[in-house]
Design an enzyme around this catalytic site. Structure first.
Site, PDB file in Angstrom:
ATOM      1  N   LYS A  22    -155.516 -40.585 -68.254  1.00  0.00           N
ATOM      2  CA  LYS A  22    -154.988 -40.295 -68.631  1.00  0.00           C
ATOM      3  C   LYS A  22    -154.024 -39.698 -67.773  1.00  0.00           C
ATOM      4  O   LYS A  22    -152.446 -40.403 -67.180  1.00  0.00           O
ATOM      5  CB  LYS A  22    -154.481 -38.401 -69.405  1.00  0.00           C
ATOM      6  CG  LYS A  22    -153.230 -37.899 -69.180  1.00  0.00           C
ATOM      7  CD  LYS A  22    -153.736 -36.245 -69.626  1.00  0.00           C
ATOM      8  CE  LYS A  22    -154.336 -34.956 -68.474  1.00  0.00           C
ATOM      9  NZ  LYS A  22    -153.573 -34.673 -67.538  1.00  0.00           N
ATOM     10  N   ASN A  23    -155.142 -39.024 -66.307  1.00  0.00           N
ATOM     11  CA  ASN A  23    -154.389 -39.353 -65.269  1.00  0.00           C
ATOM     12  C   ASN A  23    -153.809 -40.659 -64.393  1.00  0.00           C
ATOM     13  O   ASN A  23    -153.319 -40.656 -63.523  1.00  0.00           O
ATOM     14  CB  ASN A  23    -155.133 -38.045 -64.401  1.00  0.00           C
ATOM     15  CG  ASN A  23    -155.261 -36.833 -64.808  1.00  0.00           C
ATOM     16  OD1 ASN A  23    -153.869 -36.155 -65.801  1.00  0.00           O
ATOM     17  ND2 ASN A  23    -155.548 -35.647 -64.173  1.00  0.00           N
ATOM     18  N   CYS A 123    -146.831 -24.014 -63.703  1.00  0.00           N
ATOM     19  CA  CYS A 123    -147.912 -24.212 -64.804  1.00  0.00           C
ATOM     20  C   CYS A 123    -148.731 -22.969 -65.456  1.00  0.00           C
ATOM     21  O   CYS A 123    -148.755 -21.818 -63.545  1.00  0.00           O
ATOM     22  CB  CYS A 123    -148.308 -25.487 -65.597  1.00  0.00           C
ATOM     23  SG  CYS A 123    -150.094 -25.707 -64.065  1.00  0.00           S
ATOM     24  N   ARG A 128    -148.080 -24.862 -58.540  1.00  0.00           N
ATOM     25  CA  ARG A 128    -148.065 -26.223 -58.018  1.00  0.00           C
ATOM     26  C   ARG A 128    -146.480 -26.462 -57.278  1.00  0.00           C
ATOM     27  O   ARG A 128    -145.469 -27.118 -57.868  1.00  0.00           O
ATOM     28  CB  ARG A 128    -148.203 -26.673 -59.615  1.00  0.00           C
ATOM     29  CG  ARG A 128    -148.973 -25.814 -60.953  1.00  0.00           C
ATOM     30  CD  ARG A 128    -150.422 -26.751 -60.772  1.00  0.00           C
ATOM     31  NE  ARG A 128    -150.536 -28.112 -60.951  1.00  0.00           N
ATOM     32  CZ  ARG A 128    -150.479 -28.988 -61.460  1.00  0.00           C
ATOM     33  NH1 ARG A 128    -150.663 -28.622 -62.972  1.00  0.00           N
ATOM     34  NH2 ARG A 128    -151.299 -30.148 -62.106  1.00  0.00           N
ATOM     35  N   ASP A 313    -160.884 -30.747 -61.852  1.00  0.00           N
ATOM     36  CA  ASP A 313    -160.381 -30.689 -64.042  1.00  0.00           C
ATOM     37  C   ASP A 313    -162.120 -30.393 -64.402  1.00  0.00           C
ATOM     38  O   ASP A 313    -162.500 -30.556 -65.311  1.00  0.00           O
ATOM     39  CB  ASP A 313    -160.044 -32.212 -63.561  1.00  0.00           C
ATOM     40  CG  ASP A 313    -158.552 -32.132 -63.452  1.00  0.00           C
ATOM     41  OD1 ASP A 313    -157.775 -33.405 -63.690  1.00  0.00           O
ATOM     42  OD2 ASP A 313    -158.153 -31.006 -63.458  1.00  0.00           O
ATOM     43  N   ARG A 405    -153.485 -32.952 -75.198  1.00  0.00           N
ATOM     44  CA  ARG A 405    -152.447 -33.215 -73.995  1.00  0.00           C
ATOM     45  C   ARG A 405    -153.229 -33.923 -73.009  1.00  0.00           C
ATOM     46  O   ARG A 405    -152.995 -35.075 -72.585  1.00  0.00           O
ATOM     47  CB  ARG A 405    -151.972 -32.229 -73.026  1.00  0.00           C
ATOM     48  CG  ARG A 405    -150.550 -31.742 -73.767  1.00  0.00           C
ATOM     49  CD  ARG A 405    -150.087 -30.385 -72.370  1.00  0.00           C
ATOM     50  NE  ARG A 405    -150.047 -31.340 -71.356  1.00  0.00           N
ATOM     51  CZ  ARG A 405    -150.009 -30.964 -69.928  1.00  0.00           C
ATOM     52  NH1 ARG A 405    -150.115 -29.473 -70.266  1.00  0.00           N
ATOM     53  NH2 ARG A 405    -149.746 -31.568 -68.699  1.00  0.00           N
TER      54      ARG A 405
HETATM   55  C1  EPZ Z   1    -153.240 -34.447 -60.344  1.00  0.00           C
HETATM   56  O1  EPZ Z   1    -152.390 -33.142 -59.906  1.00  0.00           O
HETATM   57  C2  EPZ Z   1    -154.038 -33.447 -61.621  1.00  0.00           C
HETATM   58  N1  EPZ Z   1    -152.631 -34.158 -62.930  1.00  0.00           N
HETATM   59  C3  EPZ Z   1    -154.502 -32.645 -62.323  1.00  0.00           C
HETATM   60  O2  EPZ Z   1    -155.060 -32.786 -63.398  1.00  0.00           O
HETATM   61  C4  EPZ Z   1    -156.010 -32.400 -61.493  1.00  0.00           C
HETATM   62  O3  EPZ Z   1    -155.930 -30.724 -61.355  1.00  0.00           O
HETATM   63  C5  EPZ Z   1    -155.115 -32.963 -59.724  1.00  0.00           C
HETATM   64  O4  EPZ Z   1    -154.593 -33.684 -59.378  1.00  0.00           O
HETATM   65  C6  EPZ Z   1    -156.568 -32.055 -58.773  1.00  0.00           C
HETATM   66  O5  EPZ Z   1    -157.201 -33.656 -58.514  1.00  0.00           O
HETATM   67  C7  EPZ Z   1    -152.658 -35.503 -63.228  1.00  0.00           C
HETATM   68  O6  EPZ Z   1    -152.745 -35.880 -62.244  1.00  0.00           O
HETATM   69  C8  EPZ Z   1    -151.150 -35.590 -63.628  1.00  0.00           C
HETATM   70  P1  EPZ Z   1    -152.385 -31.489 -56.116  1.00  0.00           P
HETATM   71  P2  EPZ Z   1    -151.594 -32.997 -58.999  1.00  0.00           P
HETATM   72  O7  EPZ Z   1    -150.653 -32.055 -55.857  1.00  0.00           O
HETATM   73  O8  EPZ Z   1    -150.551 -34.056 -58.602  1.00  0.00           O
HETATM   74  C9  EPZ Z   1    -151.154 -28.575 -53.989  1.00  0.00           C
HETATM   75  C10 EPZ Z   1    -155.719 -31.932 -65.216  1.00  0.00           C
HETATM   76  O9  EPZ Z   1    -155.982 -31.196 -65.732  1.00  0.00           O
HETATM   77  N2  EPZ Z   1    -150.147 -28.895 -53.647  1.00  0.00           N
HETATM   78  O10 EPZ Z   1    -152.980 -32.618 -56.113  1.00  0.00           O
HETATM   79  O11 EPZ Z   1    -150.315 -31.720 -59.292  1.00  0.00           O
HETATM   80  C11 EPZ Z   1    -151.614 -27.873 -54.862  1.00  0.00           C
HETATM   81  O12 EPZ Z   1    -150.361 -26.275 -55.616  1.00  0.00           O
HETATM   82  C12 EPZ Z   1    -154.391 -32.366 -64.331  1.00  0.00           C
HETATM   83  O13 EPZ Z   1    -155.663 -33.050 -65.939  1.00  0.00           O
HETATM   84  C13 EPZ Z   1    -149.034 -28.305 -52.456  1.00  0.00           C
HETATM   85  O14 EPZ Z   1    -148.879 -27.634 -52.136  1.00  0.00           O
HETATM   86  O15 EPZ Z   1    -152.109 -32.199 -58.444  1.00  0.00           O
HETATM   87  C14 EPZ Z   1    -152.850 -27.425 -55.013  1.00  0.00           C
HETATM   88  O16 EPZ Z   1    -153.576 -26.789 -54.685  1.00  0.00           O
HETATM   89  C15 EPZ Z   1    -154.913 -30.457 -64.383  1.00  0.00           C
HETATM   90  N3  EPZ Z   1    -147.929 -29.265 -52.200  1.00  0.00           N
HETATM   91  C16 EPZ Z   1    -153.196 -28.670 -54.014  1.00  0.00           C
HETATM   92  O17 EPZ Z   1    -152.125 -29.363 -53.772  1.00  0.00           O
HETATM   93  C17 EPZ Z   1    -147.680 -30.523 -52.708  1.00  0.00           C
HETATM   94  O18 EPZ Z   1    -146.461 -30.680 -52.697  1.00  0.00           O
HETATM   95  C18 EPZ Z   1    -153.958 -30.321 -55.289  1.00  0.00           C
HETATM   96  O19 EPZ Z   1    -152.933 -30.294 -55.867  1.00  0.00           O
HETATM   97  C19 EPZ Z   1    -148.322 -30.933 -53.646  1.00  0.00           C
HETATM   98  C20 EPZ Z   1    -150.039 -30.086 -53.993  1.00  0.00           C
END
Ligand code: EPZ
Length: 427
Positions: A22-23, A123, A128, A313, A405
């Site tokens: 998915k991701n 969410c 996020r 995850d 999802r």
């Molecule tokens: C991706 O989300 C995945 N989703 C998530 O999977 C996964 O948990 C996550 O990466 C971490 O591995 C998809 O790929 C669609 P991040 P993403 O940006 O990209 C902070 C699932 O269950 N952050 O790596 O949104 C954020 O708050 C989902 O399949 C900022 O501060 O995650 C978090 O604490 C859930 N500013 C950390 O970074 C930003 O601009 C990591 O988030 C972006 C992120």
């Protein structure tokens, strides 16, 4: 709304086919915006989020065709054609349903010179933010403004020049958006402390197949030499390492032995390492991963981290498994601020878990008993299904849209290996 009825106690045994990731799919689909030629993605999982993303793509004038597949087959092959981009606006009513929509920002900006995307909002697992997405695009020369709940990005005349950005925090999505913007920049771009998740490697592999020039794939420093245009490609989505890890936990909690057909052990290193430390036998080969839980499970401490660390995850699913392990396990969630929503529901099933901030202590083994439980987010929902497979009696999981999802035909896959599970329309 549908619900799952699980009658626990069956030992899982047999083979589960693992679907496309998915991701990975959610960042490969928007790549079609980067070229006027057709991009064919094979092995896409049949998931609500994937359907939702394809619908979003039609907003920009992208056509998609799904060649015939037998209904009983898992996955689908989709051809996406962004011959002409008719709009560069991603509207609120679509983005709010699927936060990954923010991943159209980089490619739309790169292709058309502008992009207006509704802010995704938070969410269940955290607020996020997308500040790192925007800072990376600004580093490449984009002008960013926010108005009325939308972010509007514009490139200078002639296109984005490119630039350098050091991520203060590892971010999968921000890395993906930045890479998709950089491939059509006028110059060379460098990303430092970039995410190294296998899904990023999949993205770079597709973009390279489309003619992009990317160095450092798989490392935390990516150098992208912009090109004038990209061409079409046909690409097979990587297997879903989180789906595979989830079913590995399901097999282990029932004392079962399951073959995860198509899983790639190289993408699952930290999860397989954790399972082995918990006492699960794990074998990985070119065609998949096999797991077997023949002996007692042992408590083990886990801390989530960016790849190659333990995937956040996988935290909820491993927590369910650890409720059956001898001793106390300490789990630390370092990525998201609210990713323990499965804990109260597991406690209602008899688990002994106490939480303090982002740390949970799981004491086991405890006899789980079936209960009516509520899904809250995708991975928390899966942890409840895993617990239900080991619980005495019947577990009812509601709000299945969370599960749908991220897990393609979950109950069918678990039925393949002997689980007593069925999906009913909610009364
Ligand atoms: C991706 O989300 C995945 N989703 C998530 O999977 C996964 O948990 C996550 O990466 C971490 O591995 C998809 O790929 C669609 P991040 P993403 O940006 O990209 C902070 C699932 O269950 N952050 O790596 O949104 C954020 O708050 C989902 O399949 C900022 O501060 O995650 C978090 O604490 C859930 N500013 C950390 O970074 C930003 O601009 C990591 O988030 C972006 C992120």
């Amino acid at each position: 709304m549908d619900k799952l009825i699980i009658r626990g106690g069956n030992r899982l045994s047999g083979t589960i086919p693992i679907s496309g990731a998915k991701n990975a799919a959610l960042t490969l689909i928007p790549c079609a915006l980067l070229t006027e030629e057709a991009v064919t993605l094979r092995n896409l999982p049949r998931l609500a989020d994937i359907d939702g993303f394809q619908h979003l793509m039609t907003q920009f004038g992208v056509s998609h065709t799904i060649p015939g597949k037998r209904p009983e087959d898992f996955g689908s092959n989709v051809t996406l054609s962004a011959t002409r981009i008719t709009s560069s606006v991603a509207p609120y009513d679509l983005v709010r349903k699927m936060r990954a929509s923010i991943l159209v920002l980089g490619p739309l900006l790169a292709r058309t010179g502008e992009a207006t995307v509704s802010l995704p909002g938070g969410c269940a697992i955290g607020n996020r933010p997308i500040d790192l997405h925007l800072k990376a695009l600004e580093a490449f020369g984009a002008h960013i403004e926010m108005a009325a709940g939308y972010v509007k990005a514009t490139a200078p005349d002639g296109g984005l020049p490119g630039g350098e950005f050091d991520f203060p925090v590892v971010s999968v999505g921000a890395t993906e958006n930045a890479v998709m913007a950089a491939v059509l920049c006028k110059g060379t771009s460098i990303l430092r402390n970039a995410a190294r998740e296998p899904e990023i490697v999949d993205l770079c592999n597709l973009l390279s197949a489309m003619g992009a020039e990317i160095e450092g794939v798989g490392t935390s420093e990516l150098t992208i030499h912009g090109v004038d245009r990209l061409h079409g490609a046909t690409y097979r989505v990587m297997p879903d390492r989180i789906e595979a890890g989830s079913y590995a936990c399901a097999a282990a909690i029932t004392g079962g032995e399951v073959r995860l057909e198509g899983a790639d052990g190289h993408d699952m290193g930290s999860t397989l390492h954790a399972l082995r430390n918990i006492g699960v036998e794990v074998e990985s080969d070119k065609k998949g991963v096999s797991v077997a839980a023949n002996g007692p499970l042992k408590a083990h401490n886990l801390t989530t981290a960016p790849f190659p660390g333990l995937a956040t995850d996988m935290q909820a699913q491993l927590m369910s498994l650890l409720t059956q392990a001898e001793g106390a396990s300490v789990l630390k969630e370092t990525i998201f601020e609210n990713r323990f929503m499965h804990v109260p529901e597991l406690a209602r099933m008899g688990a002994d878990i106490e939480t303090e901030g982002r740390t949970a202590i799981v004491r086991g083994p405890t006899q789980l008993t079936g209960a009516e439980v509520m899904a809250t987010d995708l991975r928390a929902s899966m942890s409840l299904v895993i617990a239900g497979l080991a619980a005495q009696g019947e577990t009812t999981v509601r709000r299945l849209y969370h599960l749908d999802r991220g897990y393609e035909r979950l109950e069918e896959k678990l039925q393949l290996v002997g689980a007593d599970i069925e999906r009913l329309g909610d009364d």
